[in-house]
Design an enzyme around this catalytic site. Structure first.
Site, PDB file in Angstrom:
ATOM      1  N   ASP A 192       0.840  -1.207   0.000  1.00  0.00           N
ATOM      2  CA  ASP A 192       0.000   0.000   0.000  1.00  0.00           C
ATOM      3  C   ASP A 192       0.871   1.251   0.000  1.00  0.00           C
ATOM      4  O   ASP A 192       2.066   1.215   0.336  1.00  0.00           O
ATOM      5  CB  ASP A 192      -0.971   0.013   1.204  1.00  0.00           C
ATOM      6  CG  ASP A 192      -0.248   0.043   2.545  1.00  0.00           C
ATOM      7  OD1 ASP A 192       0.822  -0.602   2.677  1.00  0.00           O
ATOM      8  OD2 ASP A 192      -0.737   0.720   3.472  1.00  0.00           O
TER       9      ASP A 192
ATOM     10  N   GLU B  27       0.262  -1.193   5.738  1.00  0.00           N
ATOM     11  CA  GLU B  27       1.334  -0.634   6.578  1.00  0.00           C
ATOM     12  C   GLU B  27       1.112   0.849   6.826  1.00  0.00           C
ATOM     13  O   GLU B  27       1.381   1.354   7.912  1.00  0.00           O
ATOM     14  CB  GLU B  27       2.696  -0.856   5.893  1.00  0.00           C
ATOM     15  CG  GLU B  27       3.917  -0.491   6.762  1.00  0.00           C
ATOM     16  CD  GLU B  27       4.313   0.979   6.742  1.00  0.00           C
ATOM     17  OE1 GLU B  27       5.084   1.393   7.609  1.00  0.00           O
ATOM     18  OE2 GLU B  27       3.819   1.727   5.866  1.00  0.00           O
TER      19      GLU B  27
HETATM   20  C1  LIG Z   1      23.276  10.532  11.882  1.00  0.00           C
HETATM   21  C2  LIG Z   1      22.757  10.283  10.533  1.00  0.00           C
HETATM   22  C3  LIG Z   1      21.480  10.975  10.153  1.00  0.00           C
HETATM   23  C4  LIG Z   1      20.422  10.002   9.865  1.00  0.00           C
HETATM   24  C5  LIG Z   1      19.232  10.582   9.288  1.00  0.00           C
HETATM   25  C6  LIG Z   1      18.112   9.609   9.234  1.00  0.00           C
HETATM   26  C7  LIG Z   1      17.438   9.696   7.929  1.00  0.00           C
HETATM   27  C8  LIG Z   1      16.224   8.859   7.874  1.00  0.00           C
HETATM   28  C9  LIG Z   1      16.197   8.118   6.642  1.00  0.00           C
HETATM   29  C10 LIG Z   1      15.257   7.334   6.297  1.00  0.00           C
HETATM   30  C11 LIG Z   1      14.046   7.079   7.081  1.00  0.00           C
HETATM   31  C12 LIG Z   1      12.961   6.658   6.151  1.00  0.00           C
HETATM   32  C13 LIG Z   1      11.883   5.967   6.851  1.00  0.00           C
HETATM   33  C14 LIG Z   1      10.954   5.365   5.831  1.00  0.00           C
HETATM   34  C15 LIG Z   1       9.950   4.466   6.441  1.00  0.00           C
HETATM   35  C16 LIG Z   1       8.596   5.121   6.524  1.00  0.00           C
HETATM   36  C17 LIG Z   1       7.613   4.238   7.196  1.00  0.00           C
HETATM   37  C18 LIG Z   1       6.354   4.986   7.576  1.00  0.00           C
HETATM   38  O1  LIG Z   1       6.012   6.000   7.046  1.00  0.00           O
HETATM   39  N1  LIG Z   1       5.639   4.459   8.547  1.00  0.00           N
HETATM   40  C19 LIG Z   1       4.447   5.027   9.103  1.00  0.00           C
HETATM   41  C20 LIG Z   1       3.720   3.888   9.806  1.00  0.00           C
HETATM   42  C21 LIG Z   1       2.448   4.296  10.483  1.00  0.00           C
HETATM   43  C22 LIG Z   1       2.456   4.508  11.833  1.00  0.00           C
HETATM   44  C23 LIG Z   1       1.281   4.860  12.467  1.00  0.00           C
HETATM   45  C24 LIG Z   1       0.116   5.016  11.748  1.00  0.00           C
HETATM   46  C25 LIG Z   1       0.138   4.796  10.394  1.00  0.00           C
HETATM   47  C26 LIG Z   1       1.305   4.435   9.760  1.00  0.00           C
HETATM   48  C27 LIG Z   1       4.789   6.102  10.114  1.00  0.00           C
HETATM   49  O2  LIG Z   1       5.751   5.964  10.874  1.00  0.00           O
HETATM   50  O3  LIG Z   1       4.057   7.102  10.156  1.00  0.00           O
HETATM   51 ZN   LIG Z   2       6.789   2.309   4.009  1.00  0.00          ZN
HETATM   52 ZN   LIG Z   3       5.126   5.262   4.160  1.00  0.00          ZN
END
Ligand SMILES: CCCCCCCC/C=C\CCCCCCCC(=O)N[C@@H](Cc1ccccc1)C(=O)O
Ligand SMILES: [Zn+2]
Ligand SMILES: [Zn+2]
Length: 478
Positions: free
Chosen positions: A102, A166
């Site tokens: 999704d 997700e």
């Molecule tokens: C020291 C070095 C610096 C590091 C920087 C970090 C950079 C971060 C890089 C990447 C992170 C990307 C994360 C991608 C995953 C996204 C997953 C997501 O969006 N999950 C949702 C899940 C969710 C939770 C609650 C309700 C609905 C959906 C979220 O977290 O919102």
């Molecule tokens: Zn994701």
């Molecule tokens: Zn996402």
């Protein structure tokens, strides 16, 4: 440091080289996946037509996966998919690859090409899901398809779990798959999910890209703040309204960041492992964090992304109040989304929040909460972590920095803590700060070359997981 495979296993890996025809097919398959708008809107509210179509689509583009006798395919929770790949050696503990089909909604506004067009421009495939997370869904199945075409028979069993919700919590997909596997008595060696990338340009004083494998994940607290007042005629208003009281409370929360937790949790290890990669004078600072931590922690607070690593963040995401222009508002409600630092708990955040608001007229309602996830092992013996390192080395030889990190968002992997203690969040894709903003934003895209590398990574990873592993003392010996 890491693990090394045995000589005879290393002798005959299938090379991760793909023909011109295969390369065209794989990118076209990704474009087709992007064109199916598998949008999650709210919990329980999905584009079910698109989700069903996606199920048919993967049958069409990965026929070998579906007709292989040692692969079992099950649909779970109506639209999620679980593949069980039966390995030839039952003594090896299975692992699992996770991804989700999704995506979050997207309108055409601000996009260079429509978000569900999957159009290719200047070597990039554009569209919602190209980084989050249809790239992984398609790359996992594509790599498996290509291995099977080459008659590869895995030794170690593995699962592929593709959730369909997700983006709205995973209650119907990942949670159900997790319960199903638990009922079957499955215990996993490790899980690999989305949640971090090969980061390029996130740390100003670090010129080289670094692969960050997230070994933990922030928790969350969704808190609804509510103020109730007696309604009345706006011509004779009280000194304060529910809106004014709530706005002041929310403003106090925004003006009072929760404590900087620098020094606790996985971030310290991340920076210690990075220390020698900086050039002078940053190298001196990072090698002497005991002395310079106040400086480093202040520097990290400056940027939103690094700030998210040092503290529990506070985001006021919804505000509803008022019913008519000349009526004193009876109710005002605001929702605050906290992302909890691994060294804090839900209860601690709740207490801190109440102390900041300090107003009895504001009621607190916990809508949902998740504790931060435990830190997965990343030592020399940690199979999942070391396999990721080993595969990075081979597919991205230019990268010599692999560090453990914390995922600032949440992933479906949080629903699988009952099955393993080794949860690793890593997408083998280069990410720059502007790419990070495209995730859930506009002009999300992946280069054709980056997608090919992701397929190559999984193609090699599956083979690496089948080699017997023993510890070695230096990564470069792998
Ligand atoms: C020291 C070095 C610096 C590091 C920087 C970090 C950079 C971060 C890089 C990447 C992170 C990307 C994360 C991608 C995953 C996204 C997953 C997501 O969006 N999950 C949702 C899940 C969710 C939770 C609650 C309700 C609905 C959906 C979220 O977290 O919102
Ligand atoms: Zn994701
Ligand atoms: Zn996402």
């Amino acid at each position: 440091k890491g693990l090394r495979d045995t000589e005879h296993q290393r002798a005959s890996p299938i090379p991760s080289q793909f023909s011109q025809e295969e390369r065209v097919t794989m990118k076209e398959s990704l474009k087709g996946a992007i064109q199916i708008p598998t949008v999650s809107f709210n919990p329980g509210e999905f584009n079910t037509t698109a989700l069903a179509e996606f199920g048919e689509y993967i049958h069409k583009v990965f026929p070998t996966v579906f007709r292989t006798s040692f692969i079992q395919h099950e649909v779970v929770g109506e639209y999620s998919h679980l593949f069980t790949v039966q390995g030839s050696d039952p003594s090896l503990q299975p692992y699992m690859l996770l991804a989700h089909i999704d995506v979050v909604p997207a309108t055409d506004q601000g996009w260079e090409v429509p978000p569900f067009s999957g159009l290719e421009r200047d070597g990039f495939i554009y569209g919602r899901g190209t980084l989050d997370n249809k790239n992984s869904v398609m790359a996992i199945l594509q790599a498996l398809e290509l291995l099977l075409i080459r008659n590869y028979i895995p030794r170690r069993s593995f699962f592929i779990a593709l959730g369909h919700d997700e983006e709205v919590s995973g209650a119907h997909g990942a949670q159900k798959i997790s319960a199903l596997l638990q009922a079957r008595g499955v215990q996993l060696a490790f899980i690999v999910d989305e949640g971090s990338f090969i980061l390029d340009g996130f740390i100003p004083s670090l010129k080289k890209p670094l692969a960050m494998v997230s070994v933990s994940e922030k928790g969350s607290l969704d808190l609804m703040l509510e103020v109730n007042m007696t309604p009345g005629h706006s011509s004779a208003p009280p000194k304060e309204t529910s809106i004014g009281i709530l706005a002041a409370a929310v403003s106090r929360l925004e003006q009072t960041p929760l404590p900087n937790m620098f020094g606790s949790g996985p971030l310290k290890m991340t920076l210690q492992q990075l220390a020698n990669e900086f050039s002078f004078p940053a190298s001196v600072i990072f090698n002497n964090l005991w002395l310079f931590w106040p400086l480093v922690s202040r520097l990290m607070e400056r940027e939103d992304i690094t700030n998210a690593l040092v503290r529990t963040t506070t985001a006021v995401t919804m505000f509803n109040a008022g019913i008519k222009v000349n009526v004193i508002p009876p109710v005002a409600q605001a929702t605050v989304n906290f992302r909890i630092h691994p060294a804090q708990t839900v209860q601690e955040v709740l207490k801190l929040t109440k102390d900041i608001v300090m107003d009895d007229r504001v009621q607190f309602h916990v809508l949902e909460s998740v504790e931060p996830l435990p830190v997965s092992p990343f030592d020399d013996q940690a199979l999942g972590y070391q396999l990721i390192r080993q595969t990075i080395q081979s597919v991205f030889p230019e990268i010599n920095i692999v560090v453990p990190g914390t995922c600032i968002a949440q992933t479906d992997s949080r629903h699988y803590t009952n099955l393993t203690t080794g949860i690793y969040r890593f997408n083998p894709v280069y990410l720059q700060p502007q790419d990070f903003r495209s995730i859930h934003g506009i002009n999300e895209r992946i280069s054709v070359q980056a997608y090919e590398s992701q397929v190559k990574f999984i193609f090699e990873f599956i083979q690496n997981a089948d080699t017997e592993q023993r510890p070695v003392s230096h990564l470069h010996e792998l």
